[in-house]
Motif scaffolding. Structure first.
Motif, PDB file in Angstrom:
ATOM      1  N   ARG A  38       0.849  -1.193   0.000  1.00 50.98           N
ATOM      2  CA  ARG A  38       0.000   0.000   0.000  1.00 50.98           C
ATOM      3  C   ARG A  38       0.889   1.249   0.000  1.00 50.98           C
ATOM      4  O   ARG A  38       2.036   1.207   0.422  1.00 50.98           O
ATOM      5  N   THR A  39       0.326   2.352  -0.482  1.00 51.19           N
ATOM      6  CA  THR A  39       1.033   3.641  -0.534  1.00 51.19           C
ATOM      7  C   THR A  39       2.441   3.446  -1.093  1.00 51.19           C
ATOM      8  O   THR A  39       3.422   3.969  -0.562  1.00 51.19           O
ATOM      9  N   THR A  40       2.538   2.709  -2.186  1.00 43.54           N
ATOM     10  CA  THR A  40       3.851   2.318  -2.711  1.00 43.54           C
ATOM     11  C   THR A  40       4.618   3.463  -3.369  1.00 43.54           C
ATOM     12  O   THR A  40       5.824   3.328  -3.595  1.00 43.54           O
ATOM     13  N   PHE A  41       3.946   4.574  -3.683  1.00 46.48           N
ATOM     14  CA  PHE A  41       4.667   5.684  -4.314  1.00 46.48           C
ATOM     15  C   PHE A  41       5.779   6.195  -3.403  1.00 46.48           C
ATOM     16  O   PHE A  41       6.788   6.748  -3.879  1.00 46.48           O
ATOM     17  N   LEU A  42       5.637   6.015  -2.084  1.00 46.60           N
ATOM     18  CA  LEU A  42       6.653   6.463  -1.135  1.00 46.60           C
ATOM     19  C   LEU A  42       7.936   5.646  -1.229  1.00 46.60           C
ATOM     20  O   LEU A  42       8.972   6.053  -0.707  1.00 46.60           O
ATOM     21  N   LEU A  43       7.870   4.509  -1.894  1.00 47.21           N
ATOM     22  CA  LEU A  43       9.017   3.624  -1.990  1.00 47.21           C
ATOM     23  C   LEU A  43       9.824   3.850  -3.262  1.00 47.21           C
ATOM     24  O   LEU A  43      10.745   3.088  -3.566  1.00 47.21           O
ATOM     25  N   HIS A  44       9.459   4.897  -3.988  1.00 44.62           N
ATOM     26  CA  HIS A  44      10.166   5.227  -5.226  1.00 44.62           C
ATOM     27  C   HIS A  44      10.785   6.623  -5.115  1.00 44.62           C
ATOM     28  O   HIS A  44      10.387   7.426  -4.270  1.00 44.62           O
TER      29      HIS A  44
END
Length: 198
Positions: A121-127
């Protein structure tokens, strides 16, 4: 620096337990790295931070050493390396297999509990560029870990925060990464309060 197909948290413990085997011997950092895989930054950071969170952190110098290992790995993640590298003097360091097994057993229950709540979830933070913020926070935290050896339990708490970040990154859970950032931002306040109250 991707670990998108990495193991679960319990899976990392399984690998460490398998590596420690049943013999009472010394396990080198190089063996741990080879076991987890040289492309698994998150798994490796998780493994070492969990070691420092477990009773093995009672060994003098473990907190400082784990901080050094994590620092090297985070710098490489920031610069986008595909495979991790550690200098020879770190790769040759060792830990007793018995201590590693004890640490894994101690961590089994809390890790199994946490595993149930982690999901993508909220994977944009991992890029990029978002991932740079938690990475820099972890990097700054590792710089202070050698000094935390003089403040009881602070090193284990710092390691637990790094483990939370690594778990969130490994499982692609951006909300857990945010939690780790909040906790890391509060740690200096807690240490300062402890020192001033003495």
């Amino acid at each position: 620096m991707s670990d998108t197909d990495g193991p679960t948290l319990s899976g990392v413990l399984d690998q460490m337990e398998h590596l420690s085997g049943g013999a009472d011997r010394q396990i080198t950092v190089e063996e741990i790295i080879n076991c987890l895989g040289k492309h698994s930054f998150a798994s490796t950071i998780l493994a070492f931070s969990l070691i420092s969170t477990s009773p093995a952190s009672g060994i003098p110098g473990v907190t400082a050493f784990v901080g050094l290992v994590v620092m090297f790995l985070v710098v490489q993640m920031i610069f986008g390396r595909d495979s991790l590298w550690l200098p020879g003097f770190i790769m040759r360091r060792d830990i007793a297999a018995k201590k590693l097994r004890e640490g894994v057993r101690w961590l089994r229950r809390p890790v199994a509990f946490v595993d149930r709540f982690l999901h993508e979830r909220t994977t944009f933070l991992l890029h990029r560029p978002w991932i740079y913020l938690p990475l820099i926070m972890v990097l700054l935290l590792t710089m202070f870990m050698p000094f935390m050896e003089v403040v009881p339990t602070s090193g284990s708490i710092a390691s637990a925060m790094i483990a939370i970040f690594a778990a969130g990154y490994l499982m692609r859970d951006g909300k857990v990464v945010i939690l780790s950032m909040v906790l890391m931002s509060l740690l200096p306040v807690g240490v300062a309060w402890f020192i001033l109250e003495r």
